[in-house]
Motif scaffolding. Structure first.
Motif, PDB file in Angstrom:
ATOM      1  N   ILE A 234       0.874  -1.368   0.183  1.00  0.00           N
ATOM      2  CA  ILE A 234       0.069  -0.118  -0.168  1.00  0.00           C
ATOM      3  C   ILE A 234       1.036   1.400  -0.004  1.00  0.00           C
ATOM      4  O   ILE A 234       0.512   2.380  -0.755  1.00  0.00           O
ATOM      5  N   LEU A 237       1.902   1.704  -3.559  1.00  0.00           N
ATOM      6  CA  LEU A 237       1.052   2.483  -4.268  1.00  0.00           C
ATOM      7  C   LEU A 237       0.715   3.742  -3.916  1.00  0.00           C
ATOM      8  O   LEU A 237       0.265   4.528  -4.995  1.00  0.00           O
ATOM      9  N   LYS A 238       0.615   4.157  -2.915  1.00  0.00           N
ATOM     10  CA  LYS A 238       0.505   5.596  -2.610  1.00  0.00           C
ATOM     11  C   LYS A 238       1.748   6.287  -3.037  1.00  0.00           C
ATOM     12  O   LYS A 238       1.405   7.468  -3.626  1.00  0.00           O
ATOM     13  N   VAL A 242      -1.000   6.144  -6.885  1.00  0.00           N
ATOM     14  CA  VAL A 242      -2.065   5.211  -7.618  1.00  0.00           C
ATOM     15  C   VAL A 242      -3.474   5.717  -6.940  1.00  0.00           C
ATOM     16  O   VAL A 242      -3.587   5.698  -5.752  1.00  0.00           O
ATOM     17  N   ASP A 243      -4.667   6.018  -7.752  1.00  0.00           N
ATOM     18  CA  ASP A 243      -5.792   6.186  -6.976  1.00  0.00           C
ATOM     19  C   ASP A 243      -6.817   5.932  -8.147  1.00  0.00           C
ATOM     20  O   ASP A 243      -7.046   6.662  -9.288  1.00  0.00           O
ATOM     21  N   LEU A 245      -6.785   2.991  -5.149  1.00  0.00           N
ATOM     22  CA  LEU A 245      -5.873   1.828  -4.550  1.00  0.00           C
ATOM     23  C   LEU A 245      -6.850   0.613  -5.315  1.00  0.00           C
ATOM     24  O   LEU A 245      -7.812   0.438  -4.955  1.00  0.00           O
ATOM     25  N   ASP A 265      -8.102   1.568   2.719  1.00  0.00           N
ATOM     26  CA  ASP A 265      -6.951   1.332   1.777  1.00  0.00           C
ATOM     27  C   ASP A 265      -6.436  -0.081   1.932  1.00  0.00           C
ATOM     28  O   ASP A 265      -5.838  -0.634   0.774  1.00  0.00           O
ATOM     29  N   GLN A 266      -6.895  -0.992   2.663  1.00  0.00           N
ATOM     30  CA  GLN A 266      -6.601  -2.470   2.620  1.00  0.00           C
ATOM     31  C   GLN A 266      -7.869  -3.083   2.672  1.00  0.00           C
ATOM     32  O   GLN A 266      -8.773  -2.518   3.292  1.00  0.00           O
TER      33      GLN A 266
END
Length: 349
Positions: A234, A237-238, A242-243, A245, A265-266
């Motif tokens: 994560i 990705l951040k 990435v958006d 996620l 987020d998860q």
């Protein structure tokens, strides 16, 4: 046949496991050797749970705790040390499952019993094995992700990343086998797969960053084998912007993971209060100390075993599985950054 155990509050679980066990056995020295500090569970849950259970089962027993900090050589030294200190039973969560076979053989040559804990020892049978069902965990988190992708309309043939645990951890291999079973039977393809050295989150983050550069928006989901590797994924990705996620799985229900799930987020984790397995290990120790043989519930790698079946946790059931069962409290999880999301989910008012 696998043993099923309701995931209630850890104190209730320990009480259930301890029921009927005799108190006040002859004083003995027992060692509890854990593998690493990358996960906070060993200091925060496993050892406190084992110690509390042993205090009830054998108040005169001495319990030695050591953590090898992901160093197999250090764990061997700790193993030798506790036997020198007179340990009659060693509860061992191995750093290196293959290397641990030699530790079991050495212990048995000195009439010391070994209880494999959390991670199995495939090459030489221990005297008992206590754990959650690791293959079942892998299959559950991956199947949960597959079902979520399908429900979200992600097209067949879309790609996912697979982040496994440490290559020296036999439990990680079982989790991987479970993940493979779910993904191989799905309509989605695995873009890339990685075995994370020492379960280290920075290694998982580094791998994920490389795959983002390689596959970009083709990554529709990530199956991470535990919450630490999920957190690394994560973070990558951040960092890459990435958006939204893609959904990311986890396992262990750590505080950080529960907060990430609440925040969205998860995607999932596994609720497996370590106190359940710790209390079961203490019960096996107490049975051996009475000169009796604990009854196996199943067998794994020719080792009598007890495997508990945990629950998958997502944003949809986190209140019921974590807070209503008393596994965590809103005060600990719903800090300022997560206050609004906790209210949204009905965890707080």
């Amino acid at each position: 046949m696998k043993s099923k155990f309701p995931l209630a509050a850890a104190s209730l679980a320990a009480t259930t496991l301890l029921a009927g066990a005799a108190l006040g056995q002859e004083a003995a020295t027992v060692a509890f050797l854990m593998p690493d500090q990358a996960s906070t569970r060993y200091e925060e849950h496993d050892f406190p749970g084992f110690k509390a259970a042993m205090e009830k089962l054998c108040p005169k027993c001495t319990v030695i705790y050591q953590n090898a900090n992901a160093d197999a050589t250090l764990q061997q030294q700790q193993f030798n040390s506790v036997i020198t200190q007179g340990a009659k039973i060693v509860v061992l969560d191995p750093v290196d499952s293959a290397a641990a076979a030699g530790l079991v053989q050495m212990a048995h040559s000195q009439d010391v019993k070994v209880i494999a804990y959390d991670r199995p020892i495939p090459d030489t049978p221990a005297d008992y094995y206590v754990s959650f069902d690791n293959k079942g965990i892998g299959q559950a988190i991956a199947q949960s992700l597959v079902d979520h992708l399908k429900a979200s309309g992600v097209a067949a043939g879309a790609g996912v990343l697979q982040i496994n645990g440490s290559p020296t951890d036999a439990a990680a291999g079982l989790i991987r086998d479970g993940i493979d079973a779910a993904l191989d039977g799905s309509e989605y393809k695995t873009l890339a797969e990685y075995d994370t050295p020492e379960w280290a989150p920075p290694k998982a983050q580094e791998f994920t960053a490389g795959q983002i550069n390689r596959f970009g928006a083709d990554i529709k989901g990530i199956v991470a084998a535990n919450d630490g590797t999920a957190g690394g994924a994560i973070a990558a990705l951040k960092a890459a912007g990435v958006d939204p996620l893609p959904p990311v799985t986890g396992n262990d229900a750590t505080v950080a993971a529960l907060q990430l799930i609440i925040a969205g987020d998860q995607y999932n984790t596994i609720s497996k209060p370590s106190e359940i397995v710790a209390a079961a290990a203490a019960n096996v120790v107490a049975t051996f100390l009475k000169g009796e043989t604990p009854e196996p519930k199943t067998s794994l790698y020719d080792t009598p075993s007890e495997l508990f079946v945990p629950a998958v946790v997502t944003r949809e059931n986190i209140k019921a599985e974590i807070f209503d069962k008393g596994i965590q409290t809103p005060e600990e999880i719903c800090t300022a950054d997560y206050a609004d999301a906790c209210r949204e989910l009905g965890i707080t008012k």
